[in-house]
Write an enzyme that holds these catalytic residues in place. Structure first.
Site, mmCIF file in Angstrom:
data_model
loop_
_atom_site.group_PDB
_atom_site.id
_atom_site.type_symbol
_atom_site.label_atom_id
_atom_site.label_comp_id
_atom_site.label_asym_id
_atom_site.label_seq_id
_atom_site.Cartn_x
_atom_site.Cartn_y
_atom_site.Cartn_z
ATOM 1 N N SER A 130 0.823 -1.212 0.000
ATOM 2 C CA SER A 130 0.000 0.000 0.000
ATOM 3 C C SER A 130 0.853 1.256 0.000
ATOM 4 O O SER A 130 1.976 1.270 0.536
ATOM 5 C CB SER A 130 -0.861 -0.023 1.271
ATOM 6 N N TYR A 180 -1.640 0.327 10.198
ATOM 7 C CA TYR A 180 -1.899 -0.483 8.998
ATOM 8 C C TYR A 180 -0.694 -0.399 8.044
ATOM 9 O O TYR A 180 -0.184 -1.421 7.572
ATOM 10 C CB TYR A 180 -3.172 0.014 8.304
ATOM 11 N N LYS A 205 2.105 -3.324 6.645
ATOM 12 C CA LYS A 205 2.444 -3.603 5.240
ATOM 13 C C LYS A 205 3.955 -3.508 5.026
ATOM 14 O O LYS A 205 4.548 -4.338 4.336
ATOM 15 C CB LYS A 205 1.714 -2.624 4.311
#
Ligand code: UDP
Length: 324
Positions: free
Chosen positions: A116, A140, A144
């Protein structure tokens, strides 16, 4: 090739499965159906309902003569990751480590990984290329980036070659209507706009109208999910041919503001779509744009489905029947 698509019943995963099947790959989907849905499963693909935290089940799925893995299974709500990091660490990190261990044990040496733009954090320059420093500002994004680091080590130690695809803002639906499942509890802008157009929610809250942008609202790089799906195919071909790990940004380099998205959606849907300005959302950069030059050069990939009209139109086709 025989490909295990982990998270293949989800929003992006189902589009990836469609493009793998149309390129005549054999596909098995591994998904726990927690956010993905059975409606998104294709009859031409195998399916194992399983969790990435269930190592024995994952290993069994991996031991079906799999040639490559596409790994999309992850929790992805930024806000929730900040409130409940444990859930994200467990699912995203332990799940990815289980996958790499199962691959090692089953002798599967290729993985395409969903990463991402969140790995970059606040952009220091635009458009953001793959050399840009990685400094995630939400948990988050941290998960990643951490998963990418694990893949780097498993490449060095176990010879697992990976391609990490750093998606910018994934939007749109398959134009042929092959993917039917709407996301449950969407958190992202376009599904929220669609729900407002359908009357499922009263209005769209615009998070900030005092940014230093052309209309004061945030600008993002929206990339059609079918373009993302096509990039997975190209990435597999690249791995097969070059057997070399790589990281690629996937975006368009074109920016669309929140307000522009709403106004275009009004035009296409013919619905009012009320909106209200609210305060800024924590951790939102004013502008985020991808440089996808590397993907263009090494994969021969570029976005062809991502014009704004097509993005909104393909999404509205799915939401329209529920409009009141
Ligand atoms: N956004 C908004 N209202 C919403 C949801 C999103 O104004 O209800 C804005 C958000 O602040 C960001 C853009 O829309 O500037 C895209 O947000 P999204 O959550 O879709 O993706 P992100 O950029 O966070 O990955």
């Amino acid at each position: 090739m025989k490909i295990l698509v982990i998270g293949g019943a989800g929003y992006i995963g189902s589009h990836v499965v469609k493009s793998l099947l149309s390129a005549r790959h054999e596909v098995c989907v591994y998904d726990n159906l927690s956010t993905g849905c059975a409606q998104n499963l294709f009859s031409d693909a195998g399916f194992v309902q399983g969790d990435i935290l269930d190592y024995p089940a994952l290993l069994r799925a991996m031991k079906q003569n799999i040639d490559a893995v596409v790994f999309l299974a992850a929790k992805k709500a930024v806000g929730e990751s900040m409130e409940n990091p444990g859930k994200y660490a467990n699912n995203n990190l332990i799940g990815a480590i289980n996958t790499l261990n199962a691959m090692t044990e089953a002798d599967v040496r290729k993985i395409i990984f969903s990463s991402s733009a969140a790995v970059y954090g606040l952009p220091e320059y635009l458009p953001v290329d793959e050399q840009h420093p990685t400094a995630p500002i939400n948990f988050y994004g941290f998960t990643k980036l951490d998963m990418e680091n694990y893949m780097n080590w498993y490449d060095r130690l176990k010879g697992i070659k990976f391609i990490s695809l750093r998606y910018f803002n994934a939007v749109g639906y398959d134009e042929e209507g092959a993917v039917k499942g709407l996301e449950k509890n969407p958190q992202n802008l376009l599904p929220i706009i669609m729900e407002a157009a359908c009357g499922i929610r009263k209005k769209v809250m615009i998070f900030g109208n005092d940014y230093d942008t052309r209309d004061g609202t945030c600008i993002r790089d929206y990339i059609h999910v079918s373009d993302l799906a096509a990039a997975h195919l190209k990435a597999l071909e690249y791995l097969q041919k070059n057997n070399q790990s790589q990281i690629f940004n996937l975006g368009t380099e074109n920016g669309v503001s929140v307000l522009e998205m709403i106004l275009k959606a009004r035009e296409i849907t013919g619905k009012e779509i009320p909106y209200e300005f609210a305060g800024r959302r924590a951790g939102d950069p004013a502008v985020l744009l991808a440089s996808a030059q590397k993907a263009q050069k090494l994969l021969g990939w570029s976005a062809v489905h991502s014009d704004l009209e097509n993005i909104i139109d393909s999404t509205w086709k799915l939401y329209k029947p529920s409009a009141i």
